[in-house]
Design an enzyme around this catalytic site. Sequence first.
Site, short mmCIF file in Angstrom:
data_model
loop_
_atom_site.label_atom_id
_atom_site.label_comp_id
_atom_site.label_asym_id
_atom_site.label_seq_id
_atom_site.Cartn_x
_atom_site.Cartn_y
_atom_site.Cartn_z
N GLY A 157 0.86 -1.19 0.00
CA GLY A 157 0.00 0.00 0.00
C GLY A 157 0.90 1.24 0.00
O GLY A 157 2.07 1.18 -0.38
N ARG A 158 0.31 2.34 0.48
CA ARG A 158 1.05 3.61 0.42
C ARG A 158 2.34 3.56 1.24
O ARG A 158 3.38 4.05 0.80
CB ARG A 158 0.15 4.74 0.94
CG ARG A 158 -0.97 5.07 -0.01
CD ARG A 158 -2.03 5.88 0.68
NE ARG A 158 -2.79 5.02 1.59
CZ ARG A 158 -4.11 5.08 1.77
NH1 ARG A 158 -4.81 5.97 1.15
NH2 ARG A 158 -4.71 4.25 2.59
N ILE A 159 2.29 2.94 2.43
CA ILE A 159 3.50 2.92 3.27
C ILE A 159 4.54 1.98 2.67
O ILE A 159 5.73 2.31 2.62
CB ILE A 159 3.13 2.52 4.72
CG1 ILE A 159 2.18 3.58 5.32
CG2 ILE A 159 4.38 2.38 5.59
CD1 ILE A 159 1.52 3.17 6.63
N ARG A 180 -1.67 -8.47 -2.33
CA ARG A 180 -2.86 -9.13 -2.87
C ARG A 180 -3.05 -8.75 -4.33
O ARG A 180 -3.36 -9.57 -5.16
CB ARG A 180 -4.09 -8.70 -2.07
CG ARG A 180 -4.45 -9.69 -1.00
CD ARG A 180 -5.65 -9.25 -0.26
NE ARG A 180 -5.52 -7.84 0.11
CZ ARG A 180 -6.35 -7.20 0.91
NH1 ARG A 180 -7.36 -7.82 1.42
NH2 ARG A 180 -6.17 -5.93 1.22
N ILE A 239 6.20 -3.43 10.97
CA ILE A 239 5.60 -2.16 11.42
C ILE A 239 4.10 -2.17 11.12
O ILE A 239 3.47 -1.12 11.12
CB ILE A 239 6.25 -0.92 10.74
CG1 ILE A 239 6.16 -1.01 9.20
CG2 ILE A 239 7.67 -0.72 11.21
CD1 ILE A 239 6.42 0.32 8.52
N ALA A 240 3.55 -3.37 10.84
CA ALA A 240 2.15 -3.44 10.40
C ALA A 240 1.21 -3.60 11.60
O ALA A 240 0.68 -2.61 12.10
CB ALA A 240 1.98 -4.58 9.42
N ARG A 241 1.04 -4.79 12.05
CA ARG A 241 0.20 -5.06 13.21
C ARG A 241 0.69 -6.32 13.90
O ARG A 241 1.19 -7.24 13.23
CB ARG A 241 -1.26 -5.31 12.79
CG ARG A 241 -2.10 -4.06 12.58
CD ARG A 241 -2.36 -3.31 13.88
NE ARG A 241 -3.17 -2.12 13.70
CZ ARG A 241 -2.69 -0.90 13.47
NH1 ARG A 241 -1.40 -0.68 13.39
NH2 ARG A 241 -3.51 0.14 13.35
N GLU A 270 -0.27 -6.64 22.22
CA GLU A 270 0.40 -5.48 22.80
C GLU A 270 -0.58 -4.67 23.68
O GLU A 270 -1.77 -4.70 23.42
CB GLU A 270 0.98 -4.59 21.68
CG GLU A 270 -0.05 -3.97 20.77
CD GLU A 270 0.58 -3.19 19.62
OE1 GLU A 270 1.49 -3.70 18.94
OE2 GLU A 270 0.12 -2.05 19.39
N HIS A 288 5.21 0.55 19.28
CA HIS A 288 4.19 0.99 18.31
C HIS A 288 4.27 2.51 18.09
O HIS A 288 3.30 3.25 18.35
CB HIS A 288 2.79 0.58 18.78
CG HIS A 288 1.78 0.51 17.66
ND1 HIS A 288 0.76 -0.40 17.62
CD2 HIS A 288 1.64 1.26 16.54
CE1 HIS A 288 0.03 -0.21 16.53
NE2 HIS A 288 0.56 0.80 15.84
C1 DGY Z 1 -1.89 3.38 12.51
O1 DGY Z 1 -2.15 4.54 12.21
O2 DGY Z 1 -2.53 2.41 12.12
C2 DGY Z 1 -0.73 3.21 13.43
O3 DGY Z 1 -0.37 1.89 13.58
C3 DGY Z 1 -1.06 3.82 14.78
O4 DGY Z 1 -2.03 3.04 15.40
#
Ligand code: DGY
Length: 327
Positions: A157-159, A180, A239-241, A270, A288
Amino acid sequence: MNPKPRILVARAVFPETLARLEQHFEVEHNQADAAWSRQDLVARLQGKAGAFTTGTERIDADVLAACTDLKVCANMAVGYNNFDLPAMSARKVLGTNTPDVLTETTADFGFALLMATARRIAESEHYLRAGKWTKWSFDMFAGAEVHGSTLGILGMGRIGQGIARRGAHGFGMNVIYHNRSRLTPELEVACKARYVGKEELLRTADHLVLVLPYSAESHHAIGSAELAQMKPTATLVNIARGGIVDDAALAQALREQRIAAAGLDVFEGEPKVHPDLLTVPNVVLTPHIASATVRTRRAMADLAADNLIGFLVHGKPVTPLNPDVLA
Ligand code: DGY
């Protein structure tokens, strides 16, 4: 004059954000940032038309059934896995998030974490602070090369695209990605990124960065089977979830040096962190904070407030997630 709509701001926010919201709404806030239980949240949502939430408040079918005045939940986050969107749509509750305003900042952090992980910055700093540095030696904290190496991105995606551009243009990295759906040819050129299957991504990346959204489908997308496919010299950055990586399997792979190192900004369950991750040296752990610059957090808070004001006052949210509710 109609009374102001009532809203709940579920977590502490910038005082300026609160002041702005108070111009339009009767606001109940939580500037003490108390840890509310689900019952507390439900109780405080009674009579509220809107909620200013963060990724930590779960808005699911049970909460929605108990909070029948609720019309909109504005998340101060781009990720929205704390929202059960189908349940929200069924109850005609709008969800909004904060896309775009954090893209570049989060990509900066992803790259910083990649570099800290590859170049063993946290591990060597701990060593120095512990007074263990008594002499220079040729292989001390020798890490993995970043420039010219292969950067793998899972979730484009964008990030993800921001990280790809940094790697390709700034560090001469060979960028491969899996997603995807494939990017347009124009975006692939702009990111200098080549689409590959997940297996090739795992096998060939020197540094693998995870930027995909969390869902039932992406739960444990990286577990022991996937870690076993990675190079023993590879690094992994999440850095996702939390929940996208099986943290227990990762801690074991790190301990057995089946991959070289990892950098994690998000964790399963978390703010709890799997205890095994706390005892392996070859992992960089951050709480996070990928979007945490003052300017970006203000922009996120502003956009969440814009969404509440846009929807409840003008009938026009800025970044709706389930626009079917508006129809
Ligand atoms: C987001 O914006 O999704 C970051 O992970 C902060 O929760």
